[in-house]
Each structure stands twice: as C-alpha cells, then as structure tokens.
Design a protein around this motif. Structure first.
Motif, PDB file in Angstrom:
ATOM      1  N   SER A  41       0.838  -1.199   0.000  1.00 43.77           N
ATOM      2  CA  SER A  41       0.000   0.000   0.000  1.00 43.77           C
ATOM      3  C   SER A  41       0.867   1.240   0.000  1.00 43.77           C
ATOM      4  O   SER A  41       2.026   1.207   0.446  1.00 43.77           O
ATOM      5  CB  SER A  41      -0.904   0.031   1.241  1.00 43.77           C
ATOM      6  OG  SER A  41      -0.128   0.249   2.416  1.00 43.77           O
ATOM      7  N   VAL A  42       0.303   2.334  -0.495  1.00 42.88           N
ATOM      8  CA  VAL A  42       0.939   3.639  -0.369  1.00 42.88           C
ATOM      9  C   VAL A  42      -0.058   4.592   0.278  1.00 42.88           C
ATOM     10  O   VAL A  42      -1.270   4.477   0.093  1.00 42.88           O
ATOM     11  CB  VAL A  42       1.431   4.202  -1.719  1.00 42.88           C
ATOM     12  CG1 VAL A  42       2.492   3.302  -2.330  1.00 42.88           C
ATOM     13  CG2 VAL A  42       0.286   4.399  -2.692  1.00 42.88           C
ATOM     14  N   ARG A  43       0.466   5.520   1.048  1.00 41.73           N
ATOM     15  CA  ARG A  43      -0.368   6.479   1.766  1.00 41.73           C
ATOM     16  C   ARG A  43      -1.041   7.448   0.788  1.00 41.73           C
ATOM     17  O   ARG A  43      -0.426   7.905  -0.177  1.00 41.73           O
ATOM     18  CB  ARG A  43       0.492   7.262   2.755  1.00 41.73           C
ATOM     19  CG  ARG A  43      -0.283   8.237   3.633  1.00 41.73           C
ATOM     20  CD  ARG A  43       0.668   9.105   4.424  1.00 41.73           C
ATOM     21  NE  ARG A  43       1.446   8.383   5.413  1.00 41.73           N
ATOM     22  CZ  ARG A  43       1.068   8.187   6.673  1.00 41.73           C
ATOM     23  NH1 ARG A  43      -0.099   8.667   7.100  1.00 41.73           N
ATOM     24  NH2 ARG A  43       1.858   7.524   7.508  1.00 41.73           N
ATOM     25  N   ASP A  44      -2.296   7.751   1.044  1.00 38.68           N
ATOM     26  CA  ASP A  44      -2.978   8.783   0.264  1.00 38.68           C
ATOM     27  C   ASP A  44      -2.556  10.151   0.794  1.00 38.68           C
ATOM     28  O   ASP A  44      -2.764  10.446   1.977  1.00 38.68           O
ATOM     29  CB  ASP A  44      -4.491   8.627   0.384  1.00 38.68           C
ATOM     30  CG  ASP A  44      -5.225   9.688  -0.408  1.00 38.68           C
ATOM     31  OD1 ASP A  44      -5.132   9.670  -1.648  1.00 38.68           O
ATOM     32  OD2 ASP A  44      -5.874  10.557   0.221  1.00 38.68           O
ATOM     33  N   PRO A  45      -1.944  11.004  -0.031  1.00 33.94           N
ATOM     34  CA  PRO A  45      -1.451  12.292   0.460  1.00 33.94           C
ATOM     35  C   PRO A  45      -2.549  13.197   1.020  1.00 33.94           C
ATOM     36  O   PRO A  45      -2.268  14.080   1.832  1.00 33.94           O
ATOM     37  CB  PRO A  45      -0.810  12.922  -0.786  1.00 33.94           C
ATOM     38  CG  PRO A  45      -0.515  11.782  -1.697  1.00 33.94           C
ATOM     39  CD  PRO A  45      -1.608  10.789  -1.443  1.00 33.94           C
ATOM     40  N   ALA A  46      -3.784  12.971   0.601  1.00 32.25           N
ATOM     41  CA  ALA A  46      -4.892  13.780   1.094  1.00 32.25           C
ATOM     42  C   ALA A  46      -5.443  13.275   2.419  1.00 32.25           C
ATOM     43  O   ALA A  46      -6.404  13.848   2.948  1.00 32.25           O
ATOM     44  CB  ALA A  46      -6.004  13.829   0.046  1.00 32.25           C
ATOM     45  N   GLY A  47      -4.869  12.202   2.947  1.00 29.71           N
ATOM     46  CA  GLY A  47      -5.283  11.697   4.249  1.00 29.71           C
ATOM     47  C   GLY A  47      -6.539  10.860   4.240  1.00 29.71           C
ATOM     48  O   GLY A  47      -7.152  10.641   5.295  1.00 29.71           O
ATOM     49  N   ARG A  48      -6.933  10.355   3.074  1.00 24.15           N
ATOM     50  CA  ARG A  48      -8.186   9.593   2.996  1.00 24.15           C
ATOM     51  C   ARG A  48      -8.005   8.114   3.326  1.00 24.15           C
ATOM     52  O   ARG A  48      -8.995   7.403   3.510  1.00 24.15           O
ATOM     53  CB  ARG A  48      -8.779   9.730   1.593  1.00 24.15           C
ATOM     54  CG  ARG A  48      -9.208  11.144   1.244  1.00 24.15           C
ATOM     55  CD  ARG A  48      -9.603  11.254  -0.209  1.00 24.15           C
ATOM     56  NE  ARG A  48      -8.456  11.025  -1.094  1.00 24.15           N
ATOM     57  CZ  ARG A  48      -8.534  10.957  -2.415  1.00 24.15           C
ATOM     58  NH1 ARG A  48      -9.719  11.065  -3.003  1.00 24.15           N
ATOM     59  NH2 ARG A  48      -7.451  10.757  -3.140  1.00 24.15           N
ATOM     60  N   GLY A  49      -6.765   7.648   3.399  1.00 20.31           N
ATOM     61  CA  GLY A  49      -6.524   6.241   3.682  1.00 20.31           C
ATOM     62  C   GLY A  49      -5.314   5.736   2.946  1.00 20.31           C
ATOM     63  O   GLY A  49      -4.280   6.411   2.879  1.00 20.31           O
ATOM     64  N   VAL A  50      -5.418   4.527   2.364  1.00 17.35           N
ATOM     65  CA  VAL A  50      -4.294   3.912   1.660  1.00 17.35           C
ATOM     66  C   VAL A  50      -4.747   3.381   0.315  1.00 17.35           C
ATOM     67  O   VAL A  50      -5.883   2.928   0.154  1.00 17.35           O
ATOM     68  CB  VAL A  50      -3.676   2.761   2.488  1.00 17.35           C
ATOM     69  CG1 VAL A  50      -3.116   3.276   3.812  1.00 17.35           C
ATOM     70  CG2 VAL A  50      -4.670   1.632   2.734  1.00 17.35           C
ATOM     71  N   PRO A  72      -9.651   4.390   6.412  1.00 21.56           N
ATOM     72  CA  PRO A  72      -9.325   3.724   7.682  1.00 21.56           C
ATOM     73  C   PRO A  72     -10.468   2.879   8.234  1.00 21.56           C
ATOM     74  O   PRO A  72     -10.236   1.948   9.008  1.00 21.56           O
ATOM     75  CB  PRO A  72      -9.002   4.901   8.609  1.00 21.56           C
ATOM     76  CG  PRO A  72      -8.500   5.969   7.692  1.00 21.56           C
ATOM     77  CD  PRO A  72      -9.337   5.826   6.448  1.00 21.56           C
ATOM     78  N   THR A  73     -11.695   3.185   7.838  1.00 25.44           N
ATOM     79  CA  THR A  73     -12.863   2.410   8.275  1.00 25.44           C
ATOM     80  C   THR A  73     -13.094   1.163   7.427  1.00 25.44           C
ATOM     81  O   THR A  73     -13.968   0.355   7.735  1.00 25.44           O
ATOM     82  CB  THR A  73     -14.118   3.278   8.200  1.00 25.44           C
ATOM     83  OG1 THR A  73     -14.261   3.774   6.850  1.00 25.44           O
ATOM     84  CG2 THR A  73     -14.021   4.455   9.161  1.00 25.44           C
ATOM     85  N   GLY A  74     -12.338   1.021   6.336  1.00 23.38           N
ATOM     86  CA  GLY A  74     -12.488  -0.124   5.451  1.00 23.38           C
ATOM     87  C   GLY A  74     -13.330   0.129   4.224  1.00 23.38           C
ATOM     88  O   GLY A  74     -13.440  -0.741   3.351  1.00 23.38           O
ATOM     89  N   GLU A  75     -13.921   1.293   4.104  1.00 21.31           N
ATOM     90  CA  GLU A  75     -14.743   1.623   2.934  1.00 21.31           C
ATOM     91  C   GLU A  75     -13.851   1.838   1.719  1.00 21.31           C
ATOM     92  O   GLU A  75     -12.804   2.487   1.802  1.00 21.31           O
ATOM     93  CB  GLU A  75     -15.548   2.890   3.200  1.00 21.31           C
ATOM     94  CG  GLU A  75     -16.460   3.308   2.055  1.00 21.31           C
ATOM     95  CD  GLU A  75     -17.162   4.611   2.327  1.00 21.31           C
ATOM     96  OE1 GLU A  75     -17.941   5.047   1.457  1.00 21.31           O
ATOM     97  OE2 GLU A  75     -16.932   5.215   3.402  1.00 21.31           O
TER      98      GLU A  75
END
Length: 248
Positions: A41-50, A72-75
């Motif tokens: 995985s790579v981090r989403d720069p906008a902070g939405r998850g991976v 982060p909630t799995g959605e």
C-alpha cells in the motif's frame, strides 16, 4: 539511516495507482508472490486512507485498474473491486507512523520458517543489515482483520523497518515504495540465508553493531535501495510501469 516520507502535495490518483502496481510487480519479480494473497500500500497524500491492490489478484497481475483507495474504516472510496480483509495492517501502521509512506505484507515460506524458530536475525549477509531491530508479533497468527489487531501490530513494529509475524508472514514499512519493497525483499533473503547457515551448523559469525551501522549507510542508503527497486520494476513482465520519480 533516516528517511522522510513524502506526503506533501495533492493526491494524484493515476500516479498513486501506478506506484502500487509497480510495487506489486516488483514483489512478484522478487519471488514474494503468494497466489492472490499479500499486499502493498501507499499512503494517500490527502489523508483519505491507503491505496492498495484489490483483493483477488496476485502481485504479478496488478495494474492501475486493480488498485483501490481504502479508508481507515475499510470503505472503498475509489477503484473497482473488493479490498483485502487485512487492510488494517496498512491503515493502522500509517496512523501510528507518520514517517511511513508504504507498507508491505508478504507470506514467503522463509519468513514463516524463520519466525517459528524464535531466533534473533543476524546480519549474516548484507540482507540482514536493516533488521538489527526485528520484533515478532505474537498476539495472533491469524488474519489481521480488525483495527484492534492492526493497532497491536503497529505497536509491535514500533520504529523498526519490519516485523515477523509467526505462523503468518511479515510486514515491512518505509517512507516510500522503493524502501518498503526492498525491505520486504531483503528480509526474506536474510531469513533464507540464516536458515541455510543454521542447517550447516551455524551461523558462527555476523556483522557487529558498528559494522551494521556503517553498512546501513554504505550499502542500504536511499540511492542503493532505489537502484534495487528500479531493477525489479524494469524486469517485471507485462506492461512496463515507471519507477517512482521517473517517466518512460
């Protein structure tokens, strides 16, 4: 060796998808594929998850269309396909480690075999040098399918480059895909090398603390890690994917 993860700038979905695809292909070339299991995985720069590969595909099958953005909630926020049940490995490590931009989880047999021995990993070869600190996650050998287990794994990993997961596999983390992928490759090779040495009655010698520190700078500096990663990406079968920071 100190890295700083690059989390700045707007999210570029196309580029992030390509990064995950390249990382996945590199892991396949290195022999870390496990049919349809394991993930990077790579981090989403906008902070939405991976951003990570969709469930149901092997590392060697991943292209940009088989990558999803997981909250982060799995959605699943973007992309087609289902997400892996073990997404908390990635989201919880990145939540705890702001320096991490990429997480890799693999199931190579050498990792499981070595983890079962409860032996410290020695710097028998260059490959073992990044893992002078190598924790073992012993809470469960089952799937990391909840935020609670993901947080426990992240706590065990701490600030290390990787952690063994007895009865399961391993996880590695780095500021970017080249680093995390290469750590996964090196960890598997280091475990395999030490298993061979143990089978021959050893190991009887390995790098001491001072040599490990020196070799981390000399051998596994960011440039060398990127060189190894770029090789793996270049030699991946199928459509060519540009390594991070390059164009084709």
């Amino acid at each position: 060796m100190t890295h700083t993860a690059d989390h700045q700038g707007p999210a570029d979905p196309a580029r992030l998808r390509d990064e995950v695809a390249a990382a996945s292909r590199a892991l396949a070339v290195a022999g870390l594929t496990d049919m349809v299991w394991g993930h990077a995985s790579v981090r989403d720069p906008a902070g939405r998850g991976v951003w990570m590969k969709a469930s149901g595909w092997g590392f060697e099958e991943v292209d940009a269309e088989r990558v999803v953005l997981v909250a982060p909630t799995g959605e699943v926020l973007d992309g087609a396909g289902k997400r892996h049940i073990e997404y908390p490995i990635h989201t919880e490590i990145m939540a705890l480690r702001p320096d991490v931009g990429c997480v890799v989880h693999t199931h190579a047999p050498a990792l499981a075999a070595f983890a079962s021995l409860d032996e410290p990993l020695r710097a028998v070869s260059h490959d073992g040098v990044p893992f002078a600190k190598l924790p073992r996650f012993t809470r469960t050998g089952a799937l990391i399918a909840s935020g609670d287990l993901g947080r426990a794994l992240a706590d065990t990993l701490g600030d290390a480059n990787g952690a063994l997961m007895p009865h399961h596999g391993a996880v590695t983390a780095g500021p970017d895909a080249p680093t995390a992928v290469m750590y996964a490759v090196l960890l598997e090779r280091a475990c395999r090398t030490q298993l061979m040495a143990m089978a021959a009655g050893g190991p009887r010698t390995w790098s001491d603390e001072a040599e490990v520190a020196f070799k981390n700078e000399q051998i596994w500096n960011p440039g060398q890690l990127s060189a190894g990663y770029d090789y793996l990406v270049r030699t991946a079968p199928g459509d060519r994917i540009a390594p991070r920071g390059t164009t084709l």
